[in-house]
Enzyme design. Structure first.
Site, PDB file in Angstrom:
ATOM      1  CD  GLU A   1      -2.342   1.107   2.959  1.00 25.93           C
ATOM      2  OE1 GLU A   1      -3.005   2.098   3.132  1.00 25.93           O
ATOM      3  OE2 GLU A   1      -1.459   0.064   3.775  1.00 25.93           O
TER       4      GLU A   1
ATOM      5  CG  ASP B   1      16.160  -1.928  10.310  1.00 23.67           C
ATOM      6  OD1 ASP B   1      17.382  -1.574  11.460  1.00 23.67           O
ATOM      7  OD2 ASP B   1      16.772  -1.739   9.794  1.00 23.67           O
TER       8      ASP B   1
END
Length: 307
Positions: free
Chosen positions: A96, A209
């Site tokens: 998206e 991360d």
């Protein structure tokens, strides 16, 4: 170039769209390229990479995005499909498209992240409660593989699959030698002591991360925090904070909001450095000797912290 054209054709076919045109908007970082495309169903964001095993990296990222989305706690781009070119290593992750900007809604970001970390604990009496540390697929932090074999003990998992694996990569690539291995030998036997006196560690879904480049907010009126480019697995919730203050981008309201939901436990500061060490080592493995001195200095500091 031919493989890139073939990749675009493969993406268009996989999406089942007649329209597939680049808008000219682009993004990405030091590892992947990114572009926005118009399709029959609206805009999509396409991350690409032409390195060997890039499909496996994107498979892990897609699995992570799906896992985060399933918690309903924090916004991520909805992943759609991973595609590999039939004539090369070129691969793509299609997701998206979200119009985003730098995250200024730090208070909400901290709260939503903490809720994500507590999501597994909240389903302790349900069938899908995760009891071990790891993930159902190997993921990657940057382009370095993260082994995610399930383990019931967090300290063992973190020692072997995170720090130990990074030191292994240093030796494998010739970036580290006997001196670094000796430091690792000294540190790994001390690691259990960093967890003395804290309560049971419940597996928490981690982004993996969470530096400022992987955080943003929507450009609509709601300004909802968004996280992306994950390196997911189930681990100790504190792990996700390890990289947050290495490159800036997170302010005190983020940490205050997070710890209002999940308070610090004894020894947090030293464990925070321990989790930072993984990221310094990972950057050393990615980008070379510019991170060597920081990695060695932090390793020695951690060795001294536990006698």
């Amino acid at each position: 170039m031919p493989s890139k054209v073939e990749l675009q054709k493969a993406i268009q076919k996989a999406l089942g769209t007649n329209t597939f045109h680049p808008t000219g908007a682009s993004g990405g970082g030091c590892i992947n390229e990114g572009s926005v495309y118009e399709t029959d169903d609206g805009l999509v964001y396409v991350k690409t990479n032409d390195r060997w095993l890039s499909k496996e990296v994107f498979d892990g990222e897609m699995a992570g995005l799906m896992e985060i989305a399933s918690t309903g706690t924090i916004r991520v781009p909805e992943p759609k499909i991973v595609v590999q070119s039939p004539k090369g290593n070129d691969s793509a992750l299609v997701m998206e498209y979200i119009d985003m900007s730098s995250c200024r809604n730090q208070n909400t970001l901290g709260t939503h992240l903490a809720r994500m970390h507590l999501h597994n604990l909240g389903r302790k009496d349900e069938m899908d409660y995760v009891t071990r540390f790891g993930f159902h697929i190997d993921t990657s932090c940057g382009f370095n593989k993260q082994p995610n074999d399930w383990n019931r003990d967090w300290v063992t998992f973190f020692t072997t699959e995170r720090l130990g694996h990074q030191f292994f990569l240093l030796q494998k690539e010739g970036l580290g030698g006997d001196a670094e291995y000796e430091l690792w030998y000294e540190l790994k036997h001390r690691i259990p002591y960093f967890f003395a006196g804290i309560s049971e560690i419940i597996p928490a879904l981690l982004h993996g991360d969470l530096w400022s480049g992987n955080v943003a907010q929507t450009n609509d009126s709601q300004k909802v925090p968004v996280i992306f480019d994950p390196a997911c697995f189930y681990g100790h919730h504190e792990y996700d904070l390890g990289i947050t203050d290495m490159f800036g981008g997170f302010n005190s309201s983020f940490y205050d909001a997070y710890h209002a939901v999940i308070p610090k436990e004894p020894g947090f500061e030293n464990r925070h450095k321990l989790y930072q060490l993984f990221h310094y080592l990972n950057h050393w493995n990615h980008f070379g000797s510019g991170y060597k001195d920081q990695s060695i200095r932090l390793t020695k500091e951690l060795i001294k912290a536990v006698k």
